[in-house]
Design a protein around this motif. Structure first.
Motif: not given
Length: 331
Positions: A16-36, A75-78
Protein backbone atom coordinates in the motif's frame (compact mmCIF):
# COMPACT_ATOMS: atom_id res chain seq x y z
CA UNK A 1 -1.05 -17.15 19.25
CA UNK A 2 -2.37 -14.71 16.66
CA UNK A 3 -3.86 -16.18 13.48
CA UNK A 4 -2.34 -13.49 11.23
CA UNK A 5 1.42 -13.31 10.88
CA UNK A 6 3.69 -10.30 11.17
CA UNK A 7 4.87 -10.96 7.61
CA UNK A 8 1.32 -10.78 6.21
CA UNK A 9 0.79 -7.34 7.75
CA UNK A 10 4.20 -6.06 6.67
CA UNK A 11 3.70 -7.29 3.10
CA UNK A 12 0.29 -5.61 2.81
CA UNK A 13 1.49 -2.35 4.38
CA UNK A 14 4.54 -2.25 2.09
CA UNK A 15 2.34 -2.84 -0.97
CA UNK A 16 0.00 0.00 0.00
CA UNK A 17 2.97 2.30 0.52
CA UNK A 18 4.46 1.28 -2.83
CA UNK A 19 1.32 1.91 -4.88
CA UNK A 20 0.67 5.26 -3.20
CA UNK A 21 -2.57 4.29 -1.47
CA UNK A 22 -1.01 5.47 1.81
CA UNK A 23 2.12 7.38 2.72
CA UNK A 24 2.58 6.19 6.32
CA UNK A 25 1.48 3.34 8.57
CA UNK A 26 0.42 3.13 12.19
CA UNK A 27 1.57 -0.12 13.74
CA UNK A 28 3.32 -1.71 16.69
CA UNK A 29 7.04 -1.34 17.26
CA UNK A 30 9.26 -3.76 19.12
CA UNK A 31 11.00 -2.62 22.27
CA UNK A 32 13.77 -3.99 24.44
CA UNK A 33 11.67 -7.04 25.34
CA UNK A 34 9.00 -9.01 23.45
CA UNK A 35 6.33 -7.66 25.77
CA UNK A 36 7.63 -4.08 25.51
CA UNK A 37 5.60 -2.99 22.48
CA UNK A 38 4.74 0.60 21.61
CA UNK A 39 2.66 2.38 18.93
CA UNK A 40 4.77 3.76 16.08
CA UNK A 41 4.49 5.47 12.72
CA UNK A 42 6.30 3.83 9.78
CA UNK A 43 7.03 5.58 6.50
CA UNK A 44 8.95 2.96 4.51
CA UNK A 45 9.10 -0.76 3.84
CA UNK A 46 12.56 -0.79 5.39
CA UNK A 47 11.26 0.62 8.67
CA UNK A 48 8.46 -1.93 8.69
CA UNK A 49 10.82 -4.84 8.11
CA UNK A 50 13.17 -3.65 10.82
CA UNK A 51 10.82 -2.67 13.63
CA UNK A 52 7.20 -3.70 12.98
CA UNK A 53 5.79 -6.44 15.20
CA UNK A 54 2.45 -8.17 15.64
CA UNK A 55 1.82 -10.63 18.41
CA UNK A 56 0.33 -11.21 21.83
CA UNK A 57 1.37 -7.85 23.30
CA UNK A 58 0.04 -5.53 20.58
CA UNK A 59 -2.88 -4.27 22.61
CA UNK A 60 -2.65 -0.56 21.77
CA UNK A 61 -5.73 0.94 20.09
CA UNK A 62 -4.69 3.45 17.39
CA UNK A 63 -8.09 5.11 16.87
CA UNK A 64 -7.37 8.19 18.97
CA UNK A 65 -4.03 8.75 17.22
CA UNK A 66 -5.93 9.50 14.01
CA UNK A 67 -7.28 12.78 15.36
CA UNK A 68 -3.92 14.51 15.35
CA UNK A 69 -2.43 12.46 12.52
CA UNK A 70 -5.07 13.38 9.92
CA UNK A 71 -4.49 17.06 10.72
CA UNK A 72 -0.71 16.79 10.78
CA UNK A 73 -0.05 15.58 7.25
CA UNK A 74 -1.75 15.21 3.88
CA UNK A 75 -2.26 11.85 2.25
CA UNK A 76 -3.70 8.69 3.76
CA UNK A 77 -2.43 6.92 6.84
CA UNK A 78 -2.84 3.16 7.09
CA UNK A 79 -4.08 1.99 10.47
CA UNK A 80 -4.32 -1.61 11.62
CA UNK A 81 -7.46 -2.17 13.70
CA UNK A 82 -8.33 -5.13 15.87
CA UNK A 83 -12.08 -5.82 16.28
CA UNK A 84 -12.39 -3.91 19.57
CA UNK A 85 -10.50 -0.96 18.06
CA UNK A 86 -13.08 -0.53 15.31
CA UNK A 87 -15.77 0.44 17.81
CA UNK A 88 -13.62 3.36 18.99
CA UNK A 89 -12.91 4.19 15.34
CA UNK A 90 -16.66 4.43 14.58
CA UNK A 91 -17.43 6.39 17.74
CA UNK A 92 -14.82 9.00 16.87
CA UNK A 93 -16.26 9.26 13.37
CA UNK A 94 -19.70 9.78 14.89
CA UNK A 95 -18.24 12.68 16.86
CA UNK A 96 -16.52 14.08 13.72
CA UNK A 97 -13.10 13.85 15.33
CA UNK A 98 -11.04 12.87 12.28
CA UNK A 99 -11.21 12.91 8.48
CA UNK A 100 -12.26 9.46 7.24
CA UNK A 101 -10.98 10.23 3.76
CA UNK A 102 -7.43 10.45 5.11
CA UNK A 103 -7.47 6.98 6.66
CA UNK A 104 -7.09 3.52 5.15
CA UNK A 105 -8.28 1.02 7.75
CA UNK A 106 -7.11 -2.58 7.63
CA UNK A 107 -8.94 -4.96 9.94
CA UNK A 108 -6.88 -7.71 11.57
CA UNK A 109 -8.30 -10.60 13.61
CA UNK A 110 -7.31 -10.94 17.24
CA UNK A 111 -7.19 -14.05 19.39
CA UNK A 112 -6.74 -12.00 22.56
CA UNK A 113 -3.78 -10.13 23.99
CA UNK A 114 -1.57 -11.24 26.87
CA UNK A 115 -1.23 -9.26 30.09
CA UNK A 116 2.38 -9.02 31.24
CA UNK A 117 1.21 -8.34 34.81
CA UNK A 118 -0.63 -11.67 34.93
CA UNK A 119 2.47 -13.36 33.52
CA UNK A 120 4.59 -11.78 36.26
CA UNK A 121 2.16 -13.03 38.90
CA UNK A 122 2.59 -16.59 37.60
CA UNK A 123 6.25 -16.57 36.55
CA UNK A 124 7.78 -13.98 38.86
CA UNK A 125 10.16 -11.18 37.99
CA UNK A 126 13.21 -11.36 35.77
CA UNK A 127 11.29 -12.04 32.56
CA UNK A 128 13.62 -11.76 29.56
CA UNK A 129 11.30 -12.93 26.79
CA UNK A 130 7.89 -14.45 26.13
CA UNK A 131 7.13 -16.68 23.14
CA UNK A 132 3.85 -18.22 21.94
CA UNK A 133 3.60 -21.91 21.18
CA UNK A 134 0.04 -22.91 20.38
CA UNK A 135 -2.07 -22.47 23.51
CA UNK A 136 1.01 -22.02 25.68
CA UNK A 137 3.33 -19.16 26.52
CA UNK A 138 6.98 -19.97 27.06
CA UNK A 139 8.42 -17.45 29.51
CA UNK A 140 12.21 -17.15 29.45
CA UNK A 141 13.36 -15.93 32.86
CA UNK A 142 16.75 -14.79 34.12
CA UNK A 143 16.61 -16.82 37.32
CA UNK A 144 14.32 -19.83 36.89
CA UNK A 145 14.88 -20.91 33.30
CA UNK A 146 11.91 -21.42 30.99
CA UNK A 147 8.41 -21.53 32.47
CA UNK A 148 5.43 -22.82 30.49
CA UNK A 149 2.10 -21.08 31.10
CA UNK A 150 -1.42 -21.61 29.82
CA UNK A 151 -2.04 -18.68 27.45
CA UNK A 152 -5.70 -18.50 28.50
CA UNK A 153 -4.64 -17.74 32.09
CA UNK A 154 -2.54 -14.83 30.86
CA UNK A 155 -5.18 -13.06 28.77
CA UNK A 156 -5.84 -9.40 29.45
CA UNK A 157 -9.12 -8.95 31.30
CA UNK A 158 -10.74 -7.15 28.38
CA UNK A 159 -9.82 -10.06 26.12
CA UNK A 160 -11.02 -12.67 28.58
CA UNK A 161 -14.40 -10.93 28.39
CA UNK A 162 -14.16 -9.91 24.73
CA UNK A 163 -17.45 -8.49 23.52
CA UNK A 164 -16.79 -9.11 19.84
CA UNK A 165 -14.29 -10.50 17.37
CA UNK A 166 -16.23 -8.91 14.54
CA UNK A 167 -14.95 -5.72 12.94
CA UNK A 168 -17.50 -2.95 12.51
CA UNK A 169 -15.30 -0.79 10.25
CA UNK A 170 -12.51 -1.36 7.72
CA UNK A 171 -11.49 -0.74 4.12
CA UNK A 172 -10.10 -4.23 3.82
CA UNK A 173 -9.82 -7.24 6.07
CA UNK A 174 -6.83 -9.53 6.48
CA UNK A 175 -7.67 -13.00 7.79
CA UNK A 176 -10.99 -14.40 8.95
CA UNK A 177 -13.83 -12.32 10.37
CA UNK A 178 -15.07 -13.19 13.85
CA UNK A 179 -18.42 -12.92 15.59
CA UNK A 180 -20.07 -11.03 18.46
CA UNK A 181 -19.41 -13.13 21.56
CA UNK A 182 -21.23 -14.07 24.72
CA UNK A 183 -19.18 -12.81 27.63
CA UNK A 184 -19.23 -12.13 31.34
CA UNK A 185 -17.98 -8.57 31.21
CA UNK A 186 -20.68 -7.33 33.61
CA UNK A 187 -20.12 -10.05 36.22
CA UNK A 188 -17.75 -7.88 38.27
CA UNK A 189 -20.13 -4.92 38.02
CA UNK A 190 -22.96 -7.04 39.38
CA UNK A 191 -20.71 -8.32 42.16
CA UNK A 192 -20.03 -4.72 43.18
CA UNK A 193 -23.74 -3.88 43.01
CA UNK A 194 -24.43 -6.78 45.38
CA UNK A 195 -22.18 -5.21 48.02
CA UNK A 196 -23.45 -2.90 50.71
CA UNK A 197 -22.79 0.82 50.15
CA UNK A 198 -20.03 0.72 52.78
CA UNK A 199 -18.39 -2.27 51.09
CA UNK A 200 -18.50 -0.55 47.71
CA UNK A 201 -17.03 2.62 49.18
CA UNK A 202 -14.22 0.64 50.78
CA UNK A 203 -13.50 -1.14 47.48
CA UNK A 204 -13.19 2.07 45.48
CA UNK A 205 -11.38 3.85 48.33
CA UNK A 206 -8.73 1.15 48.20
CA UNK A 207 -8.45 1.13 44.41
CA UNK A 208 -8.51 4.87 43.74
CA UNK A 209 -6.19 5.71 46.63
CA UNK A 210 -3.36 4.24 44.54
CA UNK A 211 -3.85 6.83 41.78
CA UNK A 212 -0.75 8.96 41.15
CA UNK A 213 -2.53 11.29 38.71
CA UNK A 214 -0.22 10.45 35.82
CA UNK A 215 -3.17 11.06 33.45
CA UNK A 216 -2.32 7.96 31.39
CA UNK A 217 -5.96 6.82 31.44
CA UNK A 218 -7.16 10.17 30.13
CA UNK A 219 -4.43 10.48 27.53
CA UNK A 220 -5.05 7.02 26.03
CA UNK A 221 -8.86 7.06 26.17
CA UNK A 222 -10.48 7.34 22.70
CA UNK A 223 -13.47 9.07 24.32
CA UNK A 224 -11.31 11.78 25.94
CA UNK A 225 -10.57 14.08 23.00
CA UNK A 226 -11.28 17.57 24.31
CA UNK A 227 -8.88 20.20 22.97
CA UNK A 228 -8.44 21.54 26.51
CA UNK A 229 -9.13 19.29 29.48
CA UNK A 230 -10.43 20.83 32.70
CA UNK A 231 -7.77 18.85 34.52
CA UNK A 232 -5.11 20.66 32.51
CA UNK A 233 -6.52 24.13 33.18
CA UNK A 234 -4.39 26.01 35.74
CA UNK A 235 -7.41 28.17 36.60
CA UNK A 236 -9.53 25.17 37.63
CA UNK A 237 -7.68 24.28 40.81
CA UNK A 238 -7.59 20.59 39.82
CA UNK A 239 -4.72 20.63 37.34
CA UNK A 240 -2.18 19.13 39.73
CA UNK A 241 -0.92 15.63 38.97
CA UNK A 242 -0.01 14.76 42.54
CA UNK A 243 -2.83 13.75 44.82
CA UNK A 244 -4.03 16.74 46.79
CA UNK A 245 -6.46 14.99 49.12
CA UNK A 246 -8.69 11.93 49.33
CA UNK A 247 -11.62 13.78 47.76
CA UNK A 248 -9.76 15.00 44.69
CA UNK A 249 -8.28 11.61 43.85
CA UNK A 250 -11.79 10.13 43.58
CA UNK A 251 -13.34 13.04 41.74
CA UNK A 252 -10.84 12.83 38.89
CA UNK A 253 -12.00 9.33 37.95
CA UNK A 254 -15.66 9.88 38.74
CA UNK A 255 -15.78 13.01 36.58
CA UNK A 256 -13.99 11.15 33.77
CA UNK A 257 -16.47 8.27 33.97
CA UNK A 258 -19.40 10.70 33.65
CA UNK A 259 -17.58 12.47 30.80
CA UNK A 260 -17.40 9.32 28.66
CA UNK A 261 -20.76 7.84 29.69
CA UNK A 262 -22.68 6.67 26.64
CA UNK A 263 -19.58 7.05 24.44
CA UNK A 264 -17.22 4.56 26.07
CA UNK A 265 -16.85 1.50 23.83
CA UNK A 266 -15.35 -0.59 26.66
CA UNK A 267 -12.00 -0.89 24.90
CA UNK A 268 -10.21 -1.25 28.24
CA UNK A 269 -7.30 1.02 27.37
CA UNK A 270 -7.65 2.93 30.66
CA UNK A 271 -6.93 -0.16 32.75
CA UNK A 272 -4.26 -1.42 30.34
CA UNK A 273 -2.05 1.65 30.75
CA UNK A 274 -2.64 2.32 34.45
CA UNK A 275 0.73 1.91 36.21
CA UNK A 276 -1.10 1.29 39.50
CA UNK A 277 -3.29 -1.47 38.04
CA UNK A 278 -6.55 0.22 39.05
CA UNK A 279 -9.56 -1.51 37.36
CA UNK A 280 -10.82 1.75 35.88
CA UNK A 281 -12.85 -0.07 33.23
CA UNK A 282 -15.28 -1.14 35.97
CA UNK A 283 -16.45 2.46 36.45
CA UNK A 284 -17.25 2.71 32.75
CA UNK A 285 -18.87 -0.73 32.62
CA UNK A 286 -21.20 0.32 35.42
CA UNK A 287 -22.51 3.13 33.20
CA UNK A 288 -22.72 0.82 30.18
CA UNK A 289 -24.62 -1.79 32.19
CA UNK A 290 -27.10 0.78 33.51
CA UNK A 291 -27.68 2.23 30.04
CA UNK A 292 -28.47 -1.27 28.76
CA UNK A 293 -30.89 -1.95 31.63
CA UNK A 294 -32.66 1.40 31.55
CA UNK A 295 -32.79 2.09 27.81
CA UNK A 296 -32.20 -1.24 26.07
CA UNK A 297 -28.97 -2.74 24.76
CA UNK A 298 -26.70 -0.14 23.24
CA UNK A 299 -23.12 -0.51 22.07
CA UNK A 300 -21.21 2.70 21.44
CA UNK A 301 -19.39 2.65 18.12
CA UNK A 302 -21.36 -0.27 16.67
CA UNK A 303 -22.29 1.98 13.74
CA UNK A 304 -21.36 5.47 12.61
CA UNK A 305 -23.98 8.08 13.46
CA UNK A 306 -25.78 6.14 16.19
CA UNK A 307 -27.05 8.34 19.02
CA UNK A 308 -26.41 7.21 22.57
CA UNK A 309 -29.52 7.03 24.79
CA UNK A 310 -28.10 9.73 27.05
CA UNK A 311 -28.21 12.28 24.20
CA UNK A 312 -31.33 11.00 22.43
CA UNK A 313 -34.51 12.09 24.21
CA UNK A 314 -37.63 10.00 23.85
CA UNK A 315 -41.02 10.17 25.59
CA UNK A 316 -40.29 6.80 27.11
CA UNK A 317 -37.16 7.94 28.93
CA UNK A 318 -36.92 6.95 32.58
CA UNK A 319 -37.54 9.45 35.31
CA UNK A 320 -35.13 9.60 38.29
CA UNK A 321 -37.56 7.70 40.50
CA UNK A 322 -37.78 4.89 37.96
CA UNK A 323 -34.00 4.56 37.93
CA UNK A 324 -33.90 4.18 41.71
CA UNK A 325 -36.59 1.49 41.57
CA UNK A 326 -34.44 -0.32 39.00
CA UNK A 327 -31.89 -0.97 41.72
CA UNK A 328 -28.97 0.77 40.06
CA UNK A 329 -28.86 4.19 41.65
CA UNK A 330 -25.47 3.59 43.26
CA UNK A 331 -22.12 2.60 41.77
Amino acid sequence: MQSVTRKALIDRAAALLADGTVNRVYGWKKGTFAYDVTPALFESAEELERDFVFGDFCGANFSKYLIAETRRKDGKVLVFLKPCDTYSFNQLLTEHRFDREKVYAVGVPCEGMADINKIRELAGDGIADVASEGDKLIVHTLFDGDIELDAAECLAERCKNCKSRRHVAYDELIGEEGTVRENGRFDQVEALEAMTPDERFAFWQNELSRCIRCNACRDVCPACTCEKCVFGNPESGVENKAISDSFEEKMFHIIRAFHVAGRCTDCGECSRVCPQHIPLHLLNRKFIHDIDRFYGDYQAGAEVGSRAPLVDYTLGDLEPGDAVKGGSAHA
